[in-house]
Design a protein around this motif. Sequence first.
Motif, PDB file in Angstrom:
ATOM      1  N   ALA A 157       0.839  -1.202   0.000  1.00 29.35           N
ATOM      2  CA  ALA A 157       0.000   0.000   0.000  1.00 29.35           C
ATOM      3  C   ALA A 157       0.873   1.251   0.000  1.00 29.35           C
ATOM      4  N   GLU A 158       1.956   1.248   0.781  1.00 32.67           N
ATOM      5  CA  GLU A 158       2.868   2.398   0.812  1.00 32.67           C
ATOM      6  C   GLU A 158       3.536   2.580  -0.550  1.00 32.67           C
ATOM      7  N   ARG A 159       3.955   1.477  -1.150  1.00 35.91           N
ATOM      8  CA  ARG A 159       4.581   1.548  -2.477  1.00 35.91           C
ATOM      9  C   ARG A 159       3.588   2.094  -3.509  1.00 35.91           C
TER      10      ARG A 159
ATOM     11  N   LYS B 143       1.763   9.172  -5.933  1.00 39.05           N
ATOM     12  CA  LYS B 143       2.236  10.534  -5.680  1.00 39.05           C
ATOM     13  C   LYS B 143       3.229  10.963  -6.758  1.00 39.05           C
ATOM     14  N   LYS B 144       4.160  10.055  -7.115  1.00 37.10           N
ATOM     15  CA  LYS B 144       5.114  10.378  -8.179  1.00 37.10           C
ATOM     16  C   LYS B 144       4.391  10.611  -9.500  1.00 37.10           C
ATOM     17  N   LEU B 145       3.392   9.792  -9.768  1.00 35.72           N
ATOM     18  CA  LEU B 145       2.623   9.952 -10.999  1.00 35.72           C
ATOM     19  C   LEU B 145       1.897  11.287 -11.016  1.00 35.72           C
ATOM     20  N   GLN B 146       1.322  11.668  -9.881  1.00 37.55           N
ATOM     21  CA  GLN B 146       0.623  12.946  -9.799  1.00 37.55           C
ATOM     22  C   GLN B 146       1.603  14.112  -9.993  1.00 37.55           C
ATOM     23  N   ASN B 147       2.779  14.011  -9.357  1.00 29.38           N
ATOM     24  CA  ASN B 147       3.791  15.064  -9.539  1.00 29.38           C
ATOM     25  C   ASN B 147       4.230  15.148 -10.998  1.00 29.38           C
ATOM     26  N   PHE B 148       4.426  14.005 -11.633  1.00 32.53           N
ATOM     27  CA  PHE B 148       4.812  13.997 -13.044  1.00 32.53           C
ATOM     28  C   PHE B 148       3.742  14.654 -13.891  1.00 32.53           C
ATOM     29  N   ARG B 149       2.496  14.328 -13.616  1.00 30.48           N
ATOM     30  CA  ARG B 149       1.394  14.922 -14.394  1.00 30.48           C
ATOM     31  C   ARG B 149       1.325  16.428 -14.186  1.00 30.48           C
ATOM     32  N   GLU B 150       1.555  16.856 -12.947  1.00 31.35           N
ATOM     33  CA  GLU B 150       1.491  18.295 -12.678  1.00 31.35           C
ATOM     34  C   GLU B 150       2.647  19.035 -13.339  1.00 31.35           C
ATOM     35  N   GLN B 151       3.821  18.414 -13.390  1.00 28.03           N
ATOM     36  CA  GLN B 151       4.997  19.098 -13.921  1.00 28.03           C
ATOM     37  C   GLN B 151       5.124  18.959 -15.432  1.00 28.03           C
TER      38      GLN B 151
ATOM     39  N   ARG C 287       3.208   5.843  -2.867  1.00 26.10           N
ATOM     40  CA  ARG C 287       4.350   6.602  -3.376  1.00 26.10           C
ATOM     41  C   ARG C 287       4.324   6.692  -4.897  1.00 26.10           C
ATOM     42  N   LEU C 288       3.965   5.601  -5.547  1.00 28.55           N
ATOM     43  CA  LEU C 288       3.892   5.592  -7.006  1.00 28.55           C
ATOM     44  C   LEU C 288       2.808   6.543  -7.503  1.00 28.55           C
TER      45      LEU C 288
END
Length: 190
Positions: free
Chosen positions: A85-87, A93-101, A90-91
């Motif tokens: 669940a933590e992994r 969150k990284k995907l959301q950051n990538f989409r935002e950037q 985190r994935l």
Amino acid sequence: MFTVGLPPDPKEVAAIEARRNREKERQNRFFNVRTRVMGVDVEALNNQVEERKLQEATERSKEAAHGTNQVQYDLVVQMLEKEQAERTRRLAKKLQNFREQRQQLRNRSEFDFWDSDQLWREFPAYPGDRAPYYGPASLQYFSGEDLQRAACLRMQQEQFQYSLERQLQEQQQARVDENCAGKQGPPGVT
């Protein structure tokens, strides 16, 4: 054939006596009320009960050992599920950051079919031009094109005129200085 006066053979007498004793024991078993009501051997039943208790005790001990192993396995599974669940978090969150950037609205290539004027409103076809009649297919802007070219040319022409005027002024000043120097004559002659 039959001899009546002979003494009986002791082996035969012992065999007959043994048969009579077995028959009495059998009759006692059959005609004994307690045994007949039970219908089975009490000692054999007691042995079966003891064997069953022993078997149940071994099964309980096996189940207890299995239960402790099961508890450990459950703890390991819970830890693995938490880690997964933590992994996953985190994935995500990284995907959301990538989409935002990296996948911003201005970089997308899809088109909203329900609002065909959306791209016209969001991004003009030519920067600096807000005309509503230009669409994305009008191709007024190309990559590598210098959008400020006209302003740069105008500035270059102004600089060129300024430097030309300055050179002309310097030449005129040089001529005036030369004429003034020529009218004064050579130095030392007065």
